[in-house]
Design an enzyme around this catalytic site. Structure first.
Site, mmCIF file in Angstrom:
data_model
loop_
_atom_site.group_PDB
_atom_site.id
_atom_site.type_symbol
_atom_site.label_atom_id
_atom_site.label_comp_id
_atom_site.label_asym_id
_atom_site.label_seq_id
_atom_site.Cartn_x
_atom_site.Cartn_y
_atom_site.Cartn_z
ATOM 1 N N SER A 78 0.920 -0.872 0.181
ATOM 2 C CA SER A 78 0.283 -0.211 -0.152
ATOM 3 C C SER A 78 0.620 1.293 -0.194
ATOM 4 O O SER A 78 0.171 2.751 0.791
ATOM 5 C CB SER A 78 -0.582 0.344 1.033
ATOM 6 O OG SER A 78 -1.775 -1.412 1.101
ATOM 7 N N GLY A 81 6.330 0.549 1.937
ATOM 8 C CA GLY A 81 6.942 0.200 3.067
ATOM 9 C C GLY A 81 7.071 -0.959 3.348
ATOM 10 O O GLY A 81 7.799 -1.763 3.837
ATOM 11 N N SER A 83 7.921 -4.009 3.009
ATOM 12 C CA SER A 83 8.754 -5.170 1.039
ATOM 13 C C SER A 83 10.199 -4.855 1.644
ATOM 14 O O SER A 83 10.452 -5.156 2.302
ATOM 15 C CB SER A 83 8.648 -4.690 -0.555
ATOM 16 O OG SER A 83 9.340 -4.038 -1.019
ATOM 17 N N ASP A 122 13.598 3.393 0.187
ATOM 18 C CA ASP A 122 12.766 2.681 1.397
ATOM 19 C C ASP A 122 13.732 2.031 2.444
ATOM 20 O O ASP A 122 13.163 1.556 3.538
ATOM 21 C CB ASP A 122 12.137 1.669 0.701
ATOM 22 C CG ASP A 122 10.542 2.018 0.484
ATOM 23 O OD1 ASP A 122 10.770 3.665 -0.369
ATOM 24 O OD2 ASP A 122 10.059 2.046 -0.720
HETATM 25 C C1 MEV Z 1 8.340 3.050 -3.440
HETATM 26 O O1 MEV Z 1 8.773 3.038 -2.498
HETATM 27 C C2 MEV Z 1 9.552 4.253 -4.151
HETATM 28 C C3 MEV Z 1 9.599 4.362 -5.457
HETATM 29 O O2 MEV Z 1 10.180 5.425 -5.662
HETATM 30 C C4 MEV Z 1 10.078 3.342 -5.700
HETATM 31 C C5 MEV Z 1 11.651 3.284 -5.397
HETATM 32 O O3 MEV Z 1 12.040 4.538 -4.889
HETATM 33 O O4 MEV Z 1 12.715 1.936 -4.984
HETATM 34 C C6 MEV Z 1 8.504 4.254 -5.971
#
Ligand code: MEV
Length: 273
Positions: A78, A81, A83, A122
């Protein structure tokens, strides 16, 4: 056999998602919602799937038996973070003796598996906690004038983060990326709407999220998605901000939108017990 538990926070990207993959800065906060992973060696080799399986294979631990228990307050997929929290907690729990650089490298590979290509933002906030300004693997701890937020749930995206990063890569979005980068460099809460418009232009916000965001704007607030987004169904959590918080709460109540409240500045990953 020893049991190891690691907890790791979720995150909210306040500004700069997607553009951060292209080398621009992002501002990100750890939240008070955490994922707890407990691992214990076991005699039986179990079959895992998805990210856990990839991580075990990557660490060369897939032929060994592991009991893995995941207890999470972070909604999955969602934009908060999940993952990175899972990758971090797993690597730290299974490789407690590894140096931090080795752990980070493994987590980056797992994040690349989950995101297609990950910026590293992340996993860095998950490790550090607090608030960060992040760019190209480097970060600075910062303080911000907001300590909590209301997140409205637009629904779990049908797409993975990797698919959304791939979708953006196929468009020619350099102009928007640069503009997002400029917003981050001069970020204030008033820039949330502008950041959202640019995210809509790069095509990562679905119809349902857009109509929720328009309703927040109509009552004088600002809102943006706060992760990779999604277009086919939901776009994940929407960060909503209004000076008149009572009015925002009333809107959420009237619309019966699922939502959650988070505190910013949560602690980074840590061994428990
Ligand atoms: C995902 O939380 C953030 C993105 O910018 C992907 C990334 O930075 O690895 C979409």
């Amino acid at each position: 056999m020893k049991t190891v538990t690691v907890s790791a926070p979720g995150k909210v990207i306040l500004a700069g998602e997607h553009a951060v993959v292209y080398g621009y800065s992002a501002i990100v906060a750890a939240i008070d919602k955490r994922m707890k992973v407990t691992v214990k060696e076991s005699k039986k080799v179990q079959e895992y799937s998805g990210l856990v399986r990839f991580a075990l294979e990557l660490m060369g631990e897939d032929k060994r038996g592991w009991d893995i228990k995941i207890d999470s307050q972070i909604p999955i997929g969602s934009g908060l973070g999940s993952s990175a929290a899972l990758a971090t907690a797993l690597v730290w729990a299974i490789k407690p003796a590894a140096k931090i650089e080795e752990k980070d490298k493994l987590i980056k590979e797992i994040e690349d598996f989950a995101h297609g290509k990950s910026s590293g933002v992340d996993q860095t906030i998950v490790r550090e906690g607090g608030f960060l300004r992040f760019r190209q693997g480097k970060f600075k701890k910062i303080t911000l004038p907001i300590s909590r937020a209301i997140l409205i749930d637009s629904g779990r995206p049908a797409e993975t983060t990797g698919e959304m990063v791939g979708l953006v890569a196929r468009g020619n979005r350099e102009r928007q990326m640069k503009q997002i980068g400029e917003i981050v460099n001069k970020w204030t809460v008033d820039k949330i709407s502008l950041n959202e418009k640019l995210l809509e232009q790069i095509g990562v916000v679905g119809g349902k999220a857009k109509s929720m965001i328009r309703a927040v704007e109509a009552m004088g607030g600002q809102a943006k998605i706060c992760g990779a987004g999604g277009v086919r169904t939901g776009s994940g959590m929407i960060l909503a901000y209004a000076q008149n918080e009572d009015k925002l709460r009333q809107l959420i109540k009237d619309k019966n939108w699922p939502h959650m409240e988070v505190k910013f500045g949560g602690k980074g990953a840590r061994y428990e017990g």
